[in-house]
Motif scaffolding. Structure first.
Motif, PDB file in Angstrom:
ATOM      1  N   VAL A 182     -16.792  -1.601  23.477  1.00 16.33           N
ATOM      2  CA  VAL A 182     -16.838  -0.341  22.752  1.00 16.33           C
ATOM      3  C   VAL A 182     -16.200  -0.526  21.381  1.00 16.33           C
ATOM      4  O   VAL A 182     -15.087  -1.059  21.268  1.00 16.33           O
ATOM      5  CB  VAL A 182     -16.097   0.760  23.545  1.00 16.33           C
ATOM      6  CG1 VAL A 182     -16.009   2.048  22.738  1.00 16.33           C
ATOM      7  CG2 VAL A 182     -16.795   1.001  24.876  1.00 16.33           C
ATOM      8  N   ASP A 183     -16.899  -0.096  20.343  1.00 17.66           N
ATOM      9  CA  ASP A 183     -16.375  -0.137  18.985  1.00 17.66           C
ATOM     10  C   ASP A 183     -15.192   0.825  18.877  1.00 17.66           C
ATOM     11  O   ASP A 183     -15.329   2.024  19.143  1.00 17.66           O
ATOM     12  CB  ASP A 183     -17.480   0.270  18.007  1.00 17.66           C
ATOM     13  CG  ASP A 183     -17.107   0.027  16.551  1.00 17.66           C
ATOM     14  OD1 ASP A 183     -15.926   0.201  16.194  1.00 17.66           O
ATOM     15  OD2 ASP A 183     -18.006  -0.317  15.758  1.00 17.66           O
ATOM     16  N   GLY A 184     -14.032   0.302  18.488  1.00 15.88           N
ATOM     17  CA  GLY A 184     -12.836   1.129  18.437  1.00 15.88           C
ATOM     18  C   GLY A 184     -12.888   2.239  17.413  1.00 15.88           C
ATOM     19  O   GLY A 184     -12.187   3.247  17.547  1.00 15.88           O
ATOM     20  N   LYS A 185     -13.729   2.106  16.396  1.00 15.19           N
ATOM     21  CA  LYS A 185     -13.803   3.127  15.345  1.00 15.19           C
ATOM     22  C   LYS A 185     -14.421   4.426  15.848  1.00 15.19           C
ATOM     23  O   LYS A 185     -13.994   5.511  15.455  1.00 15.19           O
ATOM     24  CB  LYS A 185     -14.629   2.613  14.155  1.00 15.19           C
ATOM     25  CG  LYS A 185     -14.044   1.448  13.388  1.00 15.19           C
ATOM     26  CD  LYS A 185     -14.788   1.236  12.086  1.00 15.19           C
ATOM     27  CE  LYS A 185     -16.284   1.047  12.275  1.00 15.19           C
ATOM     28  NZ  LYS A 185     -16.635  -0.173  13.011  1.00 15.19           N
ATOM     29  N   ASN A 186     -15.437   4.305  16.689  1.00 16.78           N
ATOM     30  CA  ASN A 186     -16.239   5.491  17.005  1.00 16.78           C
ATOM     31  C   ASN A 186     -16.650   5.616  18.475  1.00 16.78           C
ATOM     32  O   ASN A 186     -17.302   6.591  18.845  1.00 16.78           O
ATOM     33  CB  ASN A 186     -17.502   5.491  16.137  1.00 16.78           C
ATOM     34  CG  ASN A 186     -18.234   4.148  16.181  1.00 16.78           C
ATOM     35  OD1 ASN A 186     -18.242   3.459  17.194  1.00 16.78           O
ATOM     36  ND2 ASN A 186     -18.837   3.772  15.054  1.00 16.78           N
ATOM     37  N   GLY A 187     -16.314   4.634  19.314  1.00 15.69           N
ATOM     38  CA  GLY A 187     -16.679   4.716  20.720  1.00 15.69           C
ATOM     39  C   GLY A 187     -18.086   4.261  21.047  1.00 15.69           C
ATOM     40  O   GLY A 187     -18.517   4.372  22.197  1.00 15.69           O
ATOM     41  N   ASN A 188     -18.820   3.745  20.056  1.00 17.29           N
ATOM     42  CA  ASN A 188     -20.185   3.271  20.308  1.00 17.29           C
ATOM     43  C   ASN A 188     -20.168   2.000  21.154  1.00 17.29           C
ATOM     44  O   ASN A 188     -19.337   1.109  20.943  1.00 17.29           O
ATOM     45  CB  ASN A 188     -20.912   2.998  18.992  1.00 17.29           C
ATOM     46  CG  ASN A 188     -21.192   4.266  18.217  1.00 17.29           C
ATOM     47  OD1 ASN A 188     -21.167   5.364  18.766  1.00 17.29           O
ATOM     48  ND2 ASN A 188     -21.444   4.130  16.924  1.00 17.29           N
ATOM     49  N   VAL A 189     -21.113   1.916  22.086  1.00 16.72           N
ATOM     50  CA  VAL A 189     -21.237   0.731  22.932  1.00 16.72           C
ATOM     51  C   VAL A 189     -22.033  -0.332  22.183  1.00 16.72           C
ATOM     52  O   VAL A 189     -23.167  -0.096  21.754  1.00 16.72           O
ATOM     53  CB  VAL A 189     -21.920   1.075  24.265  1.00 16.72           C
ATOM     54  CG1 VAL A 189     -22.207  -0.187  25.063  1.00 16.72           C
ATOM     55  CG2 VAL A 189     -21.048   2.038  25.068  1.00 16.72           C
ATOM     56  N   LEU A 190     -21.441  -1.534  22.050  1.00 14.24           N
ATOM     57  CA  LEU A 190     -22.084  -2.622  21.310  1.00 14.24           C
ATOM     58  C   LEU A 190     -22.521  -3.776  22.207  1.00 14.24           C
ATOM     59  O   LEU A 190     -23.219  -4.671  21.743  1.00 14.24           O
ATOM     60  CB  LEU A 190     -21.127  -3.153  20.232  1.00 14.24           C
ATOM     61  CG  LEU A 190     -20.623  -2.118  19.211  1.00 14.24           C
ATOM     62  CD1 LEU A 190     -19.689  -2.794  18.213  1.00 14.24           C
ATOM     63  CD2 LEU A 190     -21.793  -1.462  18.501  1.00 14.24           C
ATOM     64  N   PHE A 191     -22.081  -3.778  23.474  1.00 14.81           N
ATOM     65  CA  PHE A 191     -22.434  -4.872  24.388  1.00 14.81           C
ATOM     66  C   PHE A 191     -22.380  -4.325  25.804  1.00 14.81           C
ATOM     67  O   PHE A 191     -21.487  -3.546  26.153  1.00 14.81           O
ATOM     68  CB  PHE A 191     -21.432  -6.028  24.246  1.00 14.81           C
ATOM     69  CG  PHE A 191     -21.581  -7.115  25.284  1.00 14.81           C
ATOM     70  CD1 PHE A 191     -22.413  -8.202  25.060  1.00 14.81           C
ATOM     71  CD2 PHE A 191     -20.875  -7.055  26.475  1.00 14.81           C
ATOM     72  CE1 PHE A 191     -22.542  -9.198  26.020  1.00 14.81           C
ATOM     73  CE2 PHE A 191     -21.003  -8.052  27.443  1.00 14.81           C
ATOM     74  CZ  PHE A 191     -21.833  -9.122  27.203  1.00 14.81           C
ATOM     75  N   THR A 192     -23.349  -4.735  26.635  1.00 18.49           N
ATOM     76  CA  THR A 192     -23.396  -4.324  28.034  1.00 18.49           C
ATOM     77  C   THR A 192     -23.772  -5.515  28.901  1.00 18.49           C
ATOM     78  O   THR A 192     -24.639  -6.322  28.525  1.00 18.49           O
ATOM     79  CB  THR A 192     -24.431  -3.204  28.251  1.00 18.49           C
ATOM     80  OG1 THR A 192     -24.084  -2.066  27.460  1.00 18.49           O
ATOM     81  CG2 THR A 192     -24.481  -2.776  29.714  1.00 18.49           C
TER      82      THR A 192
END
Length: 491
Positions: A351-361
Motif C-alpha cells: 500500500v502506498d503510504g501517501k494515499n492508501g492505494n494498492v500497488l502490489f498484490t
C-alpha cells in the motif's frame, strides 16, 4: 515448480500468483538450529546481548496447549552457537515477545515477557533467574476469577514509582473460556506496572467495556505521551482508541478519543507509527480484524485513508518500509482470506503510504499471522519485504504434508524469491528477526517454526534457526522485527 519421479511428492500446492521462485544460493550453509521437541511457539524472537560477549542472543516465549504448564516457557539461546543459556517455567503459554532493560545494575539487559493466565515475568538476563512473577507478587491462585487474563507485549514508560527505572505499560484481557459469539465478556485493561517489583501502579478499564487483545503503543504529541490501544476480538466488535498516559495513570479512560469503530470485529494486531503526511508528527496506522488498513493523522486524529480488502481478516501488524521511489513510508499487509475460524489462504498487498492505494498484490501461502519485515536487501535504495510462507505438499495417496520457508518480494520487479530452503512443519505466528548478531557486517535471520509436518496447530516440536546470508547489512533496516526494530511500533 514441477514435480519429478525423483521427488517424494507429486503435487506441490504453492501458489505464488505468477511470481518467480529463485533457488536459495544467497544463503550460507553455516549457522545453527536448535530443536525443542515438546513445545511450540506463538512468540517472535527478540535479540539482546545477555552474555556480554558483544554478540546478540535470542529470547523466545513458548509453551504447550492452553492451561498446560511448561518447564520451557521462556528460553534464551547463545547467538553465536545456539546453545541454551537458560530456560524458565510457566503455568501457561508465553505467547508474548520480550522487551529488555537492565533493572538490577549488572550491565546485562533483563527480560520482560508475558502470556496467558496472567503470566508476566521479569527475568535476570544473565542468569535466567526470576526477578519477579506477576502471579506470585499478587498472590493470584486463580487469575481469571480475580479479573486477570492474558498479558500482551509491554512498552517502557518514564519512571512512575521513584526508583529511577522505567516502568511498564501493558494491556491485560481476553477470557479464553467465553464462547466465541457470547457478547458478555470481562473488560480489558491498560495497566502500569513497576519494572522493579511487578506491583500494579495503575489499572484503567477499556472505555467501551470491551475485551482487549492488542499490545498498546506510545508516541509523543506536544511533549505529552499518547497511548494507542484497541478493543474487540475475532467475533466481537470493538474500536481503535487513543488517550494520554496521564489518563492511564489516573485509571480513567473515559476521555479517550475513538479513532475507528467496527461493529462486528475488533482491533487485535498492534498499530504502527510513522509520519506519512510529512508534517513532522507521527501518524497512526493499524489493521482492523475485519480486513482493512486505517491511517490517522497523529496531530488532529482525523482519518487520512482506509484500504479495505473484502473477505479477509487480519491479526498481524503491517510492515513499514520505503517500497516506492519517494521518502514516504509505505506498508505491506498479509491478511487471511475467509472468516474466523475458517481462514485458509493468505493475500498480500503493498500500500502506498501517501494515499492508501494498492500497488502490489499476491497470494502467498496458507493462513498465518506472522508480520512481514522490510529492508533493502539488494542495495538499490528501495526496501524489499521478507515474509514467512506456509504451504502444503500432497503425496500419491493424498496425504497432506505441511512445509514453510522465507521469501522476499522485490517491488521494482514484482518478483518473489525463495530465500531459504524449505522446512518441515508450519509457522503460525512467529515473526522472524533480521540484523547483524555478531557485527560481521553480514545479515543474520532468526526464524522459528513448528516441526510437525502433518498438523498445523501443534505444540509438539519447535525449531529455531540462525540463518547467515551473503547480504551485507543495510545502513538502516526499516522494519527488522515484530513491532519494529526497537519493539515499540515506531518507524
Amino acid at each position: 515448480m514441477k514435480s519429478s519421479p525423483d521427488t517424494p511428492y507429486w503435487l506441490l500446492l504453492l501458489f505464488l500468483g505468477g511470481a518467480l521462485l529463485i533457488p536459495p544460493d544467497i544463503v550460507v550453509a553455516q549457522g545453527w538450529h536448535r530443536d525443542f521437541p515438546t513445545v511450540g511457539t506463538f512468540s517472535s524472537p527478540r535479540a539482546a546481548d545477555l552474555t556480554g560477549d558483544g554478540i546478540l542472543d535470542i529470547v523466545l516465549g513458548s509453551g504447550r496447549e492452553e492451561f498446560i504448564a511448561c518447564d520451557t516457557a521462556v528460553f534464551a539461546l547463545d547467538g553465536n552457537t545456539g546453545d541454551l543459556l537458560w530456560r524458565i517455567d510457566a503455568s501457561d503459554q508465553i505467547f508474548g515477545s520480550a522487551v529488555f532493560h537492565d533493572i538490577n545494575s549488572d550491565s546485562i539487559p533483563d527480560v520482560f515477557i508475558g502470556g496467558r493466565s496472567a503470566e508476566l515475568i521479569a527475568i535476570d538476563g544473565a542468569s535466567g533467574e526470576i526477578i519477579w512473577r506477576f502471579t506470585t507478587v499478587h498472590n493470584l491462585k486463580n487469575p481469571s476469577k480475580e479479573g486477570w487474563y492474558n498479558f500482551y507485549n509491554p512498552q517502557f514508560i518514564p519512571d512512575e514509582d521513584g526508583d529511577n527505572l522505567p516502568d511498564l505499560l501493558i494491556s491485560n484481557g481476553g477470557d479464553v473460556l467465553v464462547e466465541p459469539y457470547d457478547p458478555v465478556r470481562p473488560p480489558g485493561y491498560l495497566v502500569l506496572i513497576s519494572s522493579s517489583t511487578g506491583r500494579v501502579l495503575s489499572r484503567a478499564e477499556m472505555p467501551d467495556g470491551k475485551e482487549t487483545y492488542m499490545s498498546p503503543v506510545l508516541f509523543s504529541k506536544n511533549d505529552e505521551l499518547q497511548v494507542v490501544y484497541g478493543t474487540g476480538g475475532e467475533t466481537i466488535g470493538g474500536s481503535l482508541w487513543t488517550c494520554t498516559l496521564n489518563e492511564v495513570r489516573a485509571g480513567d479512560l473515559s476521555g479517550s478519543t475513538r479513532l475507528e469503530i467496527s461493529e462486528s470485529k475488533g482491533f487485535i494486531g498492534p498499530p504502527v507509527l510513522a509520519d506519512i503526511n510529512q508534517d513532522g508528527q507521527t501518524d497512526i496506522i493499524a489493521n482492523a480484524v475485519e480486513g482493512k488498513l486505517v491511517a490517522f493523522d497523529g496531530d488532529s486524529f482525523e482519518k487520512l485513508y482506509e484500504t479495505f480488502l473484502p473477505n479477509t481478516e487480519s491479526y498481524s501488524c503491517p510492515a513499514v518500509g520505503l517500497f516506492t521511489e519517494d521518502n514516504v513510508p509505505d506498508f505491506f499487509l498479509s491478511y487471511a482470506q475467509g472468516v474466523w475460524p475458517r481462514l485458509d489462504w493468505s493475500i498480500q498487498k503493498m500500500v502506498d503510504g501517501k494515499n492508501g492505494n494498492v500497488l502490489f498484490t499476491d497470494s502467498l501461502g496458507f493462513y498465518q499471522n506472522t508480520s512481514p519485515l522490510a529492508l533493502d536487501l539488494d542495495g538499490d535504495g528501495r526496501d524489499e519485504v521478507l515474509l514467512s510462507v506456509n504451504f502444503q505438499e500432497i503425496d500419491v495417496i493424498y496425504r497432506k504434508f505441511f512445509r514453510n520457508m522465507i521469501v522476499t518480494v522485490d517491488f521494482k520487479t514484482n518478483e518473489v524469491e525463495k530465500l531459504t530452503e524449505i522446512f518441515d512443519g508450519n509457522n503460525i505466528s512467529s515473526t522472524p528477526w533480521v540484523g547483524d548478531l555478531d557485527l560481521d557486517g553480514m545479515l543474520d535471520i532468526i526464524y522459528c517454526h513448528g516441526t510437525n509436518s502433518r498438523q498445523t496447530y501443534t505444540f509438539d516440536g519447535l525449531r529455531v534457526h540462525r540463518i547467515e546470508t551473503k547480504f551485507p547489512v543495510p545502513s538502516k533496516i526499516s522494519w527488522g522485527a515484530y513491532q519494529g526494530n526497537r519493539f515499540d511500533g515506531i518507524f
